[in-house]
Design a protein around this motif. Structure first.
Motif, PDB file in Angstrom:
ATOM      1  N   LEU A 112       0.847  -1.117  -0.075  1.00 40.20           N
ATOM      2  CA  LEU A 112       0.088  -0.072   0.069  1.00 40.20           C
ATOM      3  C   LEU A 112       0.771   1.234   0.170  1.00 40.20           C
ATOM      4  O   LEU A 112       0.121   2.367  -0.263  1.00 40.20           O
ATOM      5  N   GLY A 113       1.985   1.272   0.123  1.00 40.49           N
ATOM      6  CA  GLY A 113       2.876   2.391   0.194  1.00 40.49           C
ATOM      7  C   GLY A 113       2.684   3.141   1.643  1.00 40.49           C
ATOM      8  O   GLY A 113       2.259   2.421   2.552  1.00 40.49           O
ATOM      9  N   SER A 114       3.041   4.354   1.613  1.00 39.86           N
ATOM     10  CA  SER A 114       2.846   5.253   2.878  1.00 39.86           C
ATOM     11  C   SER A 114       1.262   5.228   3.400  1.00 39.86           C
ATOM     12  O   SER A 114       0.349   5.633   2.645  1.00 39.86           O
ATOM     13  N   ILE A 115       1.125   5.174   4.697  1.00 39.84           N
ATOM     14  CA  ILE A 115      -0.319   5.544   4.924  1.00 39.84           C
ATOM     15  C   ILE A 115       0.092   6.546   6.260  1.00 39.84           C
ATOM     16  O   ILE A 115       0.851   6.586   7.016  1.00 39.84           O
ATOM     17  N   SER A 116      -0.883   7.643   6.362  1.00 37.29           N
ATOM     18  CA  SER A 116      -0.758   8.569   7.499  1.00 37.29           C
ATOM     19  C   SER A 116      -0.777   7.903   8.892  1.00 37.29           C
ATOM     20  O   SER A 116      -1.444   7.177   8.900  1.00 37.29           O
ATOM     21  N   LYS A 117      -0.117   8.345   9.757  1.00 38.03           N
ATOM     22  CA  LYS A 117      -0.227   8.227  11.129  1.00 38.03           C
ATOM     23  C   LYS A 117      -1.517   8.187  11.645  1.00 38.03           C
ATOM     24  O   LYS A 117      -1.814   7.438  12.530  1.00 38.03           O
ATOM     25  N   ILE A 118      -2.431   9.054  11.217  1.00 38.72           N
ATOM     26  CA  ILE A 118      -3.653   9.254  11.522  1.00 38.72           C
ATOM     27  C   ILE A 118      -4.480   8.046  11.034  1.00 38.72           C
ATOM     28  O   ILE A 118      -5.322   7.650  11.900  1.00 38.72           O
ATOM     29  N   ASP A 119      -4.370   7.602  10.052  1.00 35.67           N
ATOM     30  CA  ASP A 119      -5.143   6.681   9.364  1.00 35.67           C
ATOM     31  C   ASP A 119      -4.716   5.285   9.746  1.00 35.67           C
ATOM     32  O   ASP A 119      -5.333   4.183   9.728  1.00 35.67           O
ATOM     33  N   LEU A 120      -3.507   5.173  10.102  1.00 35.36           N
ATOM     34  CA  LEU A 120      -2.693   3.929  10.379  1.00 35.36           C
ATOM     35  C   LEU A 120      -3.398   2.629  11.430  1.00 35.36           C
ATOM     36  O   LEU A 120      -3.561   1.804  11.287  1.00 35.36           O
ATOM     37  N   PRO A 121      -3.742   3.528  12.370  1.00 29.44           N
ATOM     38  CA  PRO A 121      -4.707   2.751  13.705  1.00 29.44           C
ATOM     39  C   PRO A 121      -5.748   1.842  12.933  1.00 29.44           C
ATOM     40  O   PRO A 121      -5.800   0.800  13.403  1.00 29.44           O
ATOM     41  N   GLU A 122      -6.506   2.317  12.154  1.00 32.27           N
ATOM     42  CA  GLU A 122      -7.477   1.579  11.524  1.00 32.27           C
ATOM     43  C   GLU A 122      -6.935   0.482  10.836  1.00 32.27           C
ATOM     44  O   GLU A 122      -7.626  -0.571  10.830  1.00 32.27           O
ATOM     45  N   TYR A 123      -5.934   0.637   9.758  1.00 27.69           N
ATOM     46  CA  TYR A 123      -5.354  -0.495   9.358  1.00 27.69           C
ATOM     47  C   TYR A 123      -4.832  -1.558  10.319  1.00 27.69           C
ATOM     48  O   TYR A 123      -4.972  -2.774  10.031  1.00 27.69           O
ATOM     49  N   PHE A 124      -4.135  -1.448  11.521  1.00 29.22           N
ATOM     50  CA  PHE A 124      -3.987  -2.259  12.515  1.00 29.22           C
ATOM     51  C   PHE A 124      -5.218  -2.966  13.119  1.00 29.22           C
ATOM     52  O   PHE A 124      -5.324  -4.146  13.218  1.00 29.22           O
ATOM     53  N   SER A 125      -6.307  -2.217  13.220  1.00 33.27           N
ATOM     54  CA  SER A 125      -7.263  -2.779  13.761  1.00 33.27           C
ATOM     55  C   SER A 125      -8.090  -3.844  12.741  1.00 33.27           C
ATOM     56  O   SER A 125      -8.592  -4.650  13.097  1.00 33.27           O
ATOM     57  N   ALA A 126      -7.865  -3.505  11.525  1.00 38.28           N
ATOM     58  CA  ALA A 126      -8.510  -4.380  10.281  1.00 38.28           C
ATOM     59  C   ALA A 126      -7.634  -5.564   9.945  1.00 38.28           C
ATOM     60  O   ALA A 126      -8.195  -6.537   9.483  1.00 38.28           O
ATOM     61  N   ALA A 127      -6.611  -5.692  10.690  1.00 42.57           N
ATOM     62  CA  ALA A 127      -5.523  -6.767  10.455  1.00 42.57           C
ATOM     63  C   ALA A 127      -5.837  -8.109  11.535  1.00 42.57           C
ATOM     64  O   ALA A 127      -6.381  -7.512  12.563  1.00 42.57           O
ATOM     65  N   ASP A 128      -5.785  -9.200  11.006  1.00 42.51           N
ATOM     66  CA  ASP A 128      -5.913 -10.323  11.929  1.00 42.51           C
ATOM     67  C   ASP A 128      -4.717 -10.355  12.824  1.00 42.51           C
ATOM     68  O   ASP A 128      -4.560 -10.748  13.664  1.00 42.51           O
ATOM     69  N   VAL A 129      -3.508 -10.323  12.137  1.00 46.63           N
ATOM     70  CA  VAL A 129      -2.219 -10.503  12.681  1.00 46.63           C
ATOM     71  C   VAL A 129      -1.088  -9.324  12.269  1.00 46.63           C
ATOM     72  O   VAL A 129      -1.322  -8.796  11.025  1.00 46.63           O
ATOM     73  N   SER A 130      -0.713  -8.856  13.057  1.00 45.18           N
ATOM     74  CA  SER A 130       0.432  -7.792  12.907  1.00 45.18           C
ATOM     75  C   SER A 130       1.757  -8.480  12.829  1.00 45.18           C
ATOM     76  O   SER A 130       2.217  -9.024  14.075  1.00 45.18           O
ATOM     77  N   MET A 131       2.667  -8.206  11.902  1.00 43.62           N
ATOM     78  CA  MET A 131       3.944  -8.914  11.673  1.00 43.62           C
ATOM     79  C   MET A 131       4.942  -8.036  11.926  1.00 43.62           C
ATOM     80  O   MET A 131       4.791  -6.690  11.559  1.00 43.62           O
ATOM     81  N   VAL A 132       6.236  -8.155  12.772  1.00 52.05           N
ATOM     82  CA  VAL A 132       7.439  -7.448  12.850  1.00 52.05           C
ATOM     83  C   VAL A 132       8.452  -8.372  12.331  1.00 52.05           C
ATOM     84  O   VAL A 132       8.509  -9.355  12.675  1.00 52.05           O
ATOM     85  N   ILE A 133       9.037  -8.217  11.133  1.00 51.48           N
ATOM     86  CA  ILE A 133       9.887  -8.728  10.427  1.00 51.48           C
ATOM     87  C   ILE A 133      11.158  -8.189  10.595  1.00 51.48           C
ATOM     88  O   ILE A 133      11.624  -6.884  10.207  1.00 51.48           O
ATOM     89  N   PHE A 134      12.463  -9.045  10.670  1.00 49.80           N
ATOM     90  CA  PHE A 134      13.678  -8.546  10.510  1.00 49.80           C
ATOM     91  C   PHE A 134      14.600  -9.653   9.903  1.00 49.80           C
ATOM     92  O   PHE A 134      14.392 -10.665   9.946  1.00 49.80           O
ATOM     93  N   ALA A 135      15.406  -9.047   9.248  1.00 50.50           N
ATOM     94  CA  ALA A 135      16.263 -10.133   8.346  1.00 50.50           C
ATOM     95  C   ALA A 135      17.173 -10.674   9.516  1.00 50.50           C
ATOM     96  O   ALA A 135      17.169 -10.580  10.824  1.00 50.50           O
ATOM     97  N   LYS A 136      17.627 -12.006   9.152  1.00 51.76           N
ATOM     98  CA  LYS A 136      18.731 -12.706   9.910  1.00 51.76           C
ATOM     99  C   LYS A 136      19.893 -12.087   9.916  1.00 51.76           C
ATOM    100  O   LYS A 136      20.923 -12.516   9.232  1.00 51.76           O
ATOM    101  N   TYR A 137      20.117 -11.169  10.783  1.00 49.82           N
ATOM    102  CA  TYR A 137      21.647 -10.358  11.152  1.00 49.82           C
ATOM    103  C   TYR A 137      21.659 -10.746  12.570  1.00 49.82           C
ATOM    104  O   TYR A 137      20.760 -10.344  13.533  1.00 49.82           O
ATOM    105  N   PRO A 138      22.940 -11.165  12.726  1.00 50.55           N
ATOM    106  CA  PRO A 138      23.375 -11.469  14.162  1.00 50.55           C
ATOM    107  C   PRO A 138      23.002 -10.286  15.110  1.00 50.55           C
ATOM    108  O   PRO A 138      22.671 -10.684  16.339  1.00 50.55           O
TER     109      PRO A 138
END
Length: 153
Positions: A112-138
């Protein structure tokens, strides 16, 4: 500058005694905007997510974020129409990731590209799972309080 006390301790461990203070600027959300009472209906309807399980990643799209992981999983799950991956954000890897999604003809990934910080909470609310992804760097595994390991999917 570190985003948590654990990160500050990691910098201190790696660099030893340094002349300058390590400043901690906690990385968190504004609870006045992010709360469990946000209605996800309009966002789910707008994006046709009503019958889907939405897995959401929001943030930077750099090498450290390891977002190829999402694309790799989406390829393996492409036949399961109910599972949908949403990536919100910008960054150096965005164009390459978009090309991968296009080349693989993935209908289960939406960037989706950038979403304003004002609108972002609605997107998190609409998600079933929120992911935090990091590459495998030690360095990312070392001081986060856990060691990340993902088995082959």
């Amino acid at each position: 500058m570190a985003l948590s006390p654990g990160m500050a301790a990691g910098v201190n461990d790696v660099l030893g005694h340094i002349e300058r203070e390590i400043v901690i600027s906690p990385n968190s959300c504004d609870l006045a905007h992010f709360h469990p009472d946000i209605d996800p209906t309009s966002i789910r309807k707008k994006h046709d997510w009503n019958e889907k399980k939405v897995f959401l990643h929001s943030g930077a799209m750099g090498k450290a974020n390891g977002l190829d992981f999402i694309i790799d999983v989406a390829i393996k799950l492409r036949e399961i129409r109910e599972i949908h991956f949403v990536i919100i954000g910008e960054g150096k890897e965005r164009a390459r990731l978009l090309a991968r999604v296009s080349d693989e003809k993935l209908g289960n990934v939406e960037m989706l590209g950038s979403i304003s910080k004002i609108d972002l909470p609605e997107y998190f609310s609409a998600a079933d799972v929120s992911m935090v992804i990091f590459a495998k760097y030690p360095i990312l595994e070392w001081r986060m309080g856990y060691v990340s390991s993902v088995s082959q999917i």
